[in-house]
Design a protein around this motif. Structure first.
Motif, PDB file in Angstrom:
ATOM      1  N   MET A   2      37.235  38.995  55.413  1.00  0.00           N
ATOM      2  CA  MET A   2      36.378  39.781  54.532  1.00  0.00           C
ATOM      3  C   MET A   2      36.992  41.116  54.131  1.00  0.00           C
ATOM      4  O   MET A   2      36.825  41.574  52.991  1.00  0.00           O
ATOM      5  N   VAL A   3      37.728  41.751  55.028  1.00  0.00           N
ATOM      6  CA  VAL A   3      38.310  43.049  54.687  1.00  0.00           C
ATOM      7  C   VAL A   3      39.375  42.889  53.603  1.00  0.00           C
ATOM      8  O   VAL A   3      39.475  43.700  52.679  1.00  0.00           O
ATOM      9  N   LEU A   4      40.165  41.832  53.690  1.00  0.00           N
ATOM     10  CA  LEU A   4      41.155  41.565  52.649  1.00  0.00           C
ATOM     11  C   LEU A   4      40.450  41.322  51.309  1.00  0.00           C
ATOM     12  O   LEU A   4      40.865  41.848  50.264  1.00  0.00           O
ATOM     13  N   ALA A   5      39.386  40.518  51.321  1.00  0.00           N
ATOM     14  CA  ALA A   5      38.639  40.240  50.097  1.00  0.00           C
ATOM     15  C   ALA A   5      38.048  41.515  49.516  1.00  0.00           C
ATOM     16  O   ALA A   5      38.051  41.720  48.294  1.00  0.00           O
ATOM     17  N   ILE A   6      37.539  42.373  50.384  1.00  0.00           N
ATOM     18  CA  ILE A   6      36.959  43.648  49.941  1.00  0.00           C
ATOM     19  C   ILE A   6      38.030  44.513  49.283  1.00  0.00           C
ATOM     20  O   ILE A   6      37.821  45.074  48.200  1.00  0.00           O
ATOM     21  N   GLU A   7      39.175  44.645  49.933  1.00  0.00           N
ATOM     22  CA  GLU A   7      40.231  45.494  49.362  1.00  0.00           C
ATOM     23  C   GLU A   7      40.667  44.982  47.997  1.00  0.00           C
ATOM     24  O   GLU A   7      40.874  45.762  47.058  1.00  0.00           O
ATOM     25  N   GLN A   8      40.825  43.669  47.878  1.00  0.00           N
ATOM     26  CA  GLN A   8      41.250  43.104  46.596  1.00  0.00           C
ATOM     27  C   GLN A   8      40.220  43.417  45.505  1.00  0.00           C
ATOM     28  O   GLN A   8      40.585  43.782  44.382  1.00  0.00           O
ATOM     29  N   HIS A   9      38.935  43.328  45.823  1.00  0.00           N
ATOM     30  CA  HIS A   9      37.894  43.622  44.839  1.00  0.00           C
ATOM     31  C   HIS A   9      37.836  45.106  44.499  1.00  0.00           C
ATOM     32  O   HIS A   9      37.726  45.476  43.323  1.00  0.00           O
ATOM     33  N   VAL A  10      37.896  45.949  45.506  1.00  0.00           N
ATOM     34  CA  VAL A  10      37.837  47.393  45.262  1.00  0.00           C
ATOM     35  C   VAL A  10      38.993  47.816  44.359  1.00  0.00           C
ATOM     36  O   VAL A  10      38.817  48.594  43.404  1.00  0.00           O
ATOM     37  N   GLU A  11      40.166  47.296  44.636  1.00  0.00           N
ATOM     38  CA  GLU A  11      41.335  47.661  43.841  1.00  0.00           C
ATOM     39  C   GLU A  11      41.233  47.121  42.416  1.00  0.00           C
ATOM     40  O   GLU A  11      41.648  47.786  41.451  1.00  0.00           O
ATOM     41  N   TRP A  12      40.661  45.927  42.244  1.00  0.00           N
ATOM     42  CA  TRP A  12      40.457  45.363  40.907  1.00  0.00           C
ATOM     43  C   TRP A  12      39.467  46.227  40.119  1.00  0.00           C
ATOM     44  O   TRP A  12      39.721  46.559  38.951  1.00  0.00           O
ATOM     45  N   VAL A  13      38.362  46.596  40.748  1.00  0.00           N
ATOM     46  CA  VAL A  13      37.346  47.411  40.074  1.00  0.00           C
ATOM     47  C   VAL A  13      37.914  48.788  39.729  1.00  0.00           C
ATOM     48  O   VAL A  13      37.710  49.301  38.611  1.00  0.00           O
ATOM     49  N   SER A  14      38.626  49.393  40.661  1.00  0.00           N
ATOM     50  CA  SER A  14      39.223  50.703  40.429  1.00  0.00           C
ATOM     51  C   SER A  14      40.192  50.663  39.245  1.00  0.00           C
ATOM     52  O   SER A  14      40.167  51.534  38.364  1.00  0.00           O
ATOM     53  N   GLN A  15      41.029  49.632  39.208  1.00  0.00           N
ATOM     54  CA  GLN A  15      41.982  49.466  38.114  1.00  0.00           C
ATOM     55  C   GLN A  15      41.257  49.243  36.791  1.00  0.00           C
ATOM     56  O   GLN A  15      41.666  49.765  35.742  1.00  0.00           O
ATOM     57  N   CYS A  16      40.179  48.482  36.836  1.00  0.00           N
ATOM     58  CA  CYS A  16      39.397  48.204  35.637  1.00  0.00           C
ATOM     59  C   CYS A  16      38.814  49.487  35.041  1.00  0.00           C
ATOM     60  O   CYS A  16      38.900  49.723  33.825  1.00  0.00           O
ATOM     61  N   ILE A  17      38.238  50.317  35.884  1.00  0.00           N
ATOM     62  CA  ILE A  17      37.637  51.565  35.407  1.00  0.00           C
ATOM     63  C   ILE A  17      38.718  52.487  34.824  1.00  0.00           C
ATOM     64  O   ILE A  17      38.504  53.128  33.781  1.00  0.00           O
ATOM     65  N   GLN A  18      39.870  52.528  35.463  1.00  0.00           N
ATOM     66  CA  GLN A  18      40.970  53.335  34.926  1.00  0.00           C
ATOM     67  C   GLN A  18      41.411  52.814  33.563  1.00  0.00           C
ATOM     68  O   GLN A  18      41.687  53.595  32.641  1.00  0.00           O
ATOM     69  N   TYR A  19      41.496  51.500  33.429  1.00  0.00           N
ATOM     70  CA  TYR A  19      41.881  50.888  32.155  1.00  0.00           C
ATOM     71  C   TYR A  19      40.881  51.268  31.066  1.00  0.00           C
ATOM     72  O   TYR A  19      41.270  51.598  29.927  1.00  0.00           O
ATOM     73  N   MET A  20      39.599  51.193  31.387  1.00  0.00           N
ATOM     74  CA  MET A  20      38.569  51.506  30.399  1.00  0.00           C
ATOM     75  C   MET A  20      38.646  52.954  29.937  1.00  0.00           C
ATOM     76  O   MET A  20      38.512  53.243  28.742  1.00  0.00           O
ATOM     77  N   LYS A  21      38.870  53.849  30.879  1.00  0.00           N
ATOM     78  CA  LYS A  21      38.976  55.263  30.504  1.00  0.00           C
ATOM     79  C   LYS A  21      40.181  55.485  29.587  1.00  0.00           C
ATOM     80  O   LYS A  21      40.092  56.206  28.588  1.00  0.00           O
ATOM     81  N   ALA A  22      41.294  54.836  29.926  1.00  0.00           N
ATOM     82  CA  ALA A  22      42.503  54.997  29.115  1.00  0.00           C
ATOM     83  C   ALA A  22      42.332  54.403  27.724  1.00  0.00           C
ATOM     84  O   ALA A  22      42.905  54.896  26.741  1.00  0.00           O
ATOM     85  N   ALA A  23      41.543  53.324  27.641  1.00  0.00           N
ATOM     86  CA  ALA A  23      41.341  52.639  26.356  1.00  0.00           C
ATOM     87  C   ALA A  23      40.113  53.164  25.603  1.00  0.00           C
ATOM     88  O   ALA A  23      39.753  52.618  24.550  1.00  0.00           O
ATOM     89  N   ASN A  24      39.462  54.205  26.135  1.00  0.00           N
ATOM     90  CA  ASN A  24      38.260  54.787  25.530  1.00  0.00           C
ATOM     91  C   ASN A  24      37.142  53.756  25.352  1.00  0.00           C
ATOM     92  O   ASN A  24      36.448  53.734  24.333  1.00  0.00           O
ATOM     93  N   LYS A  25      36.996  52.899  26.360  1.00  0.00           N
ATOM     94  CA  LYS A  25      35.914  51.929  26.370  1.00  0.00           C
ATOM     95  C   LYS A  25      34.797  52.432  27.281  1.00  0.00           C
ATOM     96  O   LYS A  25      35.050  52.991  28.350  1.00  0.00           O
ATOM     97  N   LEU A  26      33.550  52.197  26.859  1.00  0.00           N
ATOM     98  CA  LEU A  26      32.402  52.700  27.620  1.00  0.00           C
ATOM     99  C   LEU A  26      31.750  51.633  28.498  1.00  0.00           C
ATOM    100  O   LEU A  26      31.188  51.951  29.546  1.00  0.00           O
ATOM    101  N   THR A  27      31.818  50.376  28.059  1.00  0.00           N
ATOM    102  CA  THR A  27      31.121  49.331  28.827  1.00  0.00           C
ATOM    103  C   THR A  27      31.984  48.082  28.956  1.00  0.00           C
ATOM    104  O   THR A  27      32.826  47.784  28.107  1.00  0.00           O
ATOM    105  N   ILE A  28      31.707  47.327  30.024  1.00  0.00           N
ATOM    106  CA  ILE A  28      32.335  46.036  30.258  1.00  0.00           C
ATOM    107  C   ILE A  28      31.309  45.096  30.873  1.00  0.00           C
ATOM    108  O   ILE A  28      30.506  45.500  31.719  1.00  0.00           O
ATOM    109  N   GLU A  29      31.323  43.850  30.414  1.00  0.00           N
ATOM    110  CA  GLU A  29      30.476  42.809  30.996  1.00  0.00           C
ATOM    111  C   GLU A  29      31.116  41.462  30.688  1.00  0.00           C
ATOM    112  O   GLU A  29      31.907  41.332  29.737  1.00  0.00           O
ATOM    113  N   PRO A  30      30.813  40.431  31.463  1.00  0.00           N
ATOM    114  CA  PRO A  30      31.428  39.116  31.214  1.00  0.00           C
ATOM    115  C   PRO A  30      30.831  38.452  29.973  1.00  0.00           C
ATOM    116  O   PRO A  30      29.668  38.663  29.633  1.00  0.00           O
TER     117      PRO A  30
END
Length: 551
Positions: free
Chosen positions: A455-483
């Protein structure tokens, strides 16, 4: 709404277990303002609430730990192969203090409502004490096993003695000395707690409906040479773990040689199924190689999960082992699981579980033969008689995967209620997000490997994915994301299809919600392994978050 009393932040995180602590640190390091809300008095999540006697992790300690800090890896030393709850809680508290995370956490507080405000493109989050937060991102780090499930026996409140649930154990240790104790439930927490309670109780009665198969954990103290070898090779261990189906490398006794073996390239068992061995060979192999090493044989022989012949051969051995260890034939019969397959529920490991039923102060009530009808002021009443107890312990599990999320009143776009959307089972894309709920992330959620891996490995992978996603959105001037809804639907079906050939998709376990009356029977996780899942997540990112709508 009084705008003066609304706290505006970038990210609101719910939960301060392994996921919430790492999220708080990681997002804060990225320059975001973060507020984390935690119901408990301290960090810890699962390991804060589950303080029952014998509570212990079934993933090797050296792997059930964070990898994001090399300094942390080197400075912390685990004492046992499988750590007990107090040591794991101490570890999470150490991490929170070391990285000064607690200043961002509001304790003793529950999130009760979250509403997406479409015009503002933000989440309005309400707590049980009246606080209101407005956040650009709303992240649920609520845990997969965090809502205890109580049975619904008649007149439970009439019982005048002490009553506990293993998943909501008091901070002050419970004294069982000289007391008559009942334990209801023989899943993982029951299997862990029963041997410990039996040592102190004057009389212990275990009420059994259907047992789990369990094998000896072989827990032991870790030696300095093993710990040294692990620390010297941590980077390689972490990398290879992410390339392993369950995110776990160590499924043998903790020796220096086991570190070398775990890191050996292309290491594999002989190209045979377990079912292809004779009865005598299976017995010899289990006794000489796998007993006391955890659950290594499950990963070495994948056919355990889907082959009828293999399952029959394995259960033949396990049933004989129970009859051999438990001297009373009636007790042994009650302890042999009634489920159709070994791998149709979570495998369990134990310390002296079956041997405990040979104690003179331990008895069994098979509720298939003698059902519980109600509680009464002095104990438990069955169809046959009244039993008097000083203490009743419910080891009856959790409303898994979705329970904690569904306890929050969450409304997305057009006021869609998440609980209603999930009325036939959770619907997510990658276990990370759900259509119509922009900027709401889930960590180790339904539709991700989560409970089927470290579970800790799964958590780290998700946290890092979400963190990277938010950084990408800020850099791309995007306000929202959804599937995209179509991608979400395809992912849900893919998770079901992958699990369909496996026994676990057909068993009566919490993996499919079978332990909660009225909960839809849907397989809730992704079972194709961490490497396949990580590859999919990386592919999505590489293709500019394909399958997501960014605006």
């Amino acid at each position: 709404m009084d705008e003066l009393n609304v706290k505006k932040i970038d990210v609101l995180v719910v939960g301060a277990g392994f996921a919430g602590v790492y999220l708080t640190y990681q997002l804060r390091e990225n320059g975001l303002s973060v507020q984390t809300i935690e119901a408990g008095e301290d960090v810890g999540g699962t390991w804060y609430w589950n303080r029952y006697p014998g509570a212990r992790c079934d993933v090797p300690s050296v792997e059930y730990s964070y990898s994001f800090s090399k300094e942390l890896e080197q400075e912390w030393t685990w004492s046992e192969k499988y750590s007990a709850q107090p040591e794991i809680l101490k570890y999470i508290q150490h991490v929170a203090d070391r990285f000064d995370v607690k200043k961002n956490i509001l304790f003793n507080t529950r999130v009760v409502k979250a509403e997406y405000l479409e015009e503002k493109k933000i989440w309005s989050v309400h707590t049980d004490d009246g606080k209101i937060f407005e956040a650009s991102y709303f992240i649920l780090a609520t845990g997969s096993l965090s809502v205890p499930r109580l049975p619904d026996f008649k007149n439970m409140n009439d019982f005048k003695g002490e009553f506990y649930h293993t998943g909501d154990w008091p901070v002050t240790p419970v004294d069982f000395k000289g007391k008559r104790v009942a334990v209801i439930g023989t899943g993982s927490s029951g299997i862990q707690s029963i041997p410990v309670i039996a040592q102190d109780a004057e009389k212990l009665t275990v009420f059994i409906k259907d047992s789990n198969y369990t094998l000896p954990a072989g827990n032991q103290l870790l030696t300095p040479p093993f710990t040294k070898a692990v620390k010297e090779n941590y980077s390689r261990i972490r990398k290879k773990a992410r390339e392993t189906w369950g995110g776990i490398l160590f499924n043998s006794n903790p020796t220096v040689e086991s570190v070398t073996e775990a890191l050996t390239e292309n290491k594999k068992e002989p190209d045979r199924t377990l079912g292809s061995f004779s009865k005598e060979e299976v017995h010899q192999m289990m006794e000489e190689k796998y007993l006391g090493t955890g659950l290594g044989f499950v990963t070495n022989f994948p056919d355990i999960q889907y082959d009828e012949n293999t399952d029959a051969r394995l259960r033949e051995y396990l049933n004989e082992r129970i009859r051999k260890l438990v001297k009373d034939p009636k007790k042994a019969a009650a302890l042999i699981p009634k489920s159709k397959h070994y791998a149709d529920r979570r495998p369990v490991i134990d310390t002296n579980y079956y041997q405990t039923f040979n104690r003179e102060n331990v008895d069994i009530v098979d509720v298939n033969q003698e059902p519980i009808t109600e509680f009464y002021e002095n104990g438990i009443r069955t169809t046959e008689r009244d039993y008097e107890y000083d203490v009743i312990v419910c080891a009856t599990g959790f409303d898994a995967m979705t329970g904690a999320i569904n306890k929050i009143d969450i409304a997305g776009k057009q006021g869609e209620i998440l609980k209603e959307k999930w009325s036939q089972g959770p619907r997510t894309y990658l276990g990370l997000m759900s259509n119509n709920f922009p900027n709401m992330f889930m960590i180790a959620g339904a539709g991700s490997p989560s409970v089927f891996c470290n579970m800790v490995l799964a958590i780290e992978q998700h946290v890092e994915w979400v963190s990277q996603c938010i950084q990408y959105m800020k850099a791309a001037n995007k306000l929202t994301i959804e599937p995209e809804l179509a991608e979400e639907d395809k992912w849900v079906q893919h998770c079901i299809d992958v699990a369909k050939p496996l026994f676990v998709s057909r068993g009566d376990s919490w993996y499919v919600g079978a332990n909660v009356p009225g909960k839809p029977r849907v397989f809730m996780a992704y079972i194709a392994g961490m490497p396949n899942y990580i590859a999919k997540c990386e592919e999505v990112v590489k293709n500019n978050y394909a399958g997501f709508i960014l605006q």
